[in-house]
Design an enzyme around this catalytic site. Structure first.
Site, PDB file in Angstrom:
ATOM      1  N   LYS A 114       0.726  -0.796  -0.018  1.00 51.85           N
ATOM      2  CA  LYS A 114       0.383   0.146  -0.115  1.00 51.85           C
ATOM      3  C   LYS A 114       1.499   0.909  -0.053  1.00 51.85           C
ATOM      4  O   LYS A 114       0.616   2.191  -0.474  1.00 51.85           O
ATOM      5  CB  LYS A 114      -0.770  -0.101   1.306  1.00 51.85           C
ATOM      6  N   LYS A 206      -7.589  -9.360  -7.443  1.00 53.56           N
ATOM      7  CA  LYS A 206      -8.411  -9.187  -7.172  1.00 53.56           C
ATOM      8  C   LYS A 206     -10.189  -7.982  -7.270  1.00 53.56           C
ATOM      9  O   LYS A 206      -9.201  -6.859  -7.895  1.00 53.56           O
ATOM     10  CB  LYS A 206      -8.147  -9.288  -5.665  1.00 53.56           C
ATOM     11  N   LYS A 209     -12.775  -2.364  -4.777  1.00 55.58           N
ATOM     12  CA  LYS A 209     -13.353  -1.351  -5.019  1.00 55.58           C
ATOM     13  C   LYS A 209     -12.885  -0.077  -5.455  1.00 55.58           C
ATOM     14  O   LYS A 209     -13.275   1.116  -5.315  1.00 55.58           O
ATOM     15  CB  LYS A 209     -14.127  -0.575  -3.427  1.00 55.58           C
TER      16      LYS A 209
END
Ligand code: TRP
Length: 343
Positions: A114, A206, A209
């Site tokens: 991240k 995957k 959102k």
């Protein structure tokens, strides 16, 4: 009372709820209500480790809680609440920040992914994220956590924190009358074959959102037209469906769509291929669309009803928080004593 094992899990309100959250998480939370004491949290404090527009955060918090309930979690049987209403999560995470070692945290691959190139500019909260997650779980002395593979490392860290706390404070824990370790060693709960839903546009990533393409993700509140359009335009290869599971190897997109079908229908990949082996996408995709709409439309309808009823949602979340606190507070009282805080 007989020992009832306790499970805890959480979803971050950082985007609209999607099919991956449903098939990979919420749907698997439901049957645990019959066998475990179940605590399902909307982890809003985790969400703000990256910037969230406050209005979005609030909307998504309600939406996830509504999704939990619409998908079959019963707020009278499960404890359903949002994390920030139970401040003991923050308090215990601070203590865990002082138990966990820098070296352990620096090894977390989710943080590295991240933060990317930008590690100097991300929030301190993002670095401490797994310590708050350990607090979520151990505040309730949860013994099982149903999560996917991507959270495995965080659960290992949770166990490391529990072990170090148990070890460092053994004498104080004994003095409180405990025979055994203070925190349990939490296990990852396997709840059937893992369903990792992939992007409809790229079988290697995957479903999420944060995907750039709107067509890659089926949202729980999508209407029938949107669902049909996304499945119709999902990336596939030119081959027909195989008759056996081995034929899906190296065909990530095909494997994903067949997996979604099996999960939605509550059958196995083998059964789906027995029915559709040899069929082309022109036959399989409409069948998948119809199935997805028939399963998801009632959930979406119930979600819409719930998110429109703030009074009811607030009541449910407040009641869940009260019941969570009733477990958390006595634990926190003990933990403060163990650590040596004066009250
Ligand atoms: N980190 C989890 C995820 O991204 C969310 C989460 C926060 C969680 N606290 C938790 C999951 C406690 C299980 C238990 O999916």
């Amino acid at each position: 009372m007989a020992f009832v094992p306790r499970v805890f899990s959480g979803i971050k309100p950082s985007g609209d709820l999607h099919l991956g959250n449903y098939l990979g998480a919420i749907k698997r939370f439901v049957p645990l209500q019959d066998t475990h004491q179940t605590i399902y949290c909307v982890v809003d404090m985790h969400a703000i480790t990256v910037w969230q527009e406050p209005e979005d955060l609030r909307r998504w918090t309600y939406e996830i809680a509504a999704g939990y309930i619409a998908a079959g979690l019963d707020p009278t049987r499960s404890i359903i609440f949002n994390q920030s209403q139970v401040m003991e999560h923050a308090e215990l995470s601070w203590i865990f920040n002082c138990v966990a070692r820098m070296g352990w945290m620096e090894r977390m691959t989710q943080f590295k992914d991240k933060a990317g190139e930008n590690a100097e500019a991300v929030s301190l909260g993002l670095f401490a994220y797994p310590s708050l997650m350990a607090a979520d779980i151990l505040l309730y002395k949860s013994t099982g956590v149903p999560v996917g593979d991507d959270q495995k490392q965080h659960l290992e860290l949770t166990r490391d924190i529990a072990k170090k706390f148990n070890h460092d404070f053994r004498r104080q824990t004994k003095a409180l009358g405990y025979e055994a370790d203070y925190f349990p060693i939490t296990e990852t709960l396997a709840t059937g074959p893992a369903m990792r839903v992939k992007s409809l546009k790229d079988g290697a990533r995957k479903m999420s959102k944060s995907d750039a393409s709107d067509l890659s993700t089926i949202y729980m509140m999508d209407d029938a037209d949107a669902i049909a359009k996304k499945i119709k335009r999902a990336t596939t290869d030119p081959e027909p469906l195989p008759s056996e599971a081995a034929g899906l190897e190296g065909r990530a997109e095909a494997e994903n769509l067949v997996g979604i079908y099996a999960a939605l229908a509550g059958t196995s990949v083998v059964d789906v291929l027995t029915e559709f082996g040899g069929a082309g996408w022109g036959r399989f995709k409409p069948a998948l669309s119809d199935l997805a709409v028939s399963v998801l439309a009632p959930i979406a309808g119930e979600m819409r009803r719930l998110v429109g009823d703030f009074t009811e949602m607030d009541r449910i979340l407040r009641d869940g928080a009260d019941r969570a606190r009733a477990i958390a507070q006595p634990h926190m009282d003990e933990i403060r004593k163990i650590v040596g805080f004066v009250r």
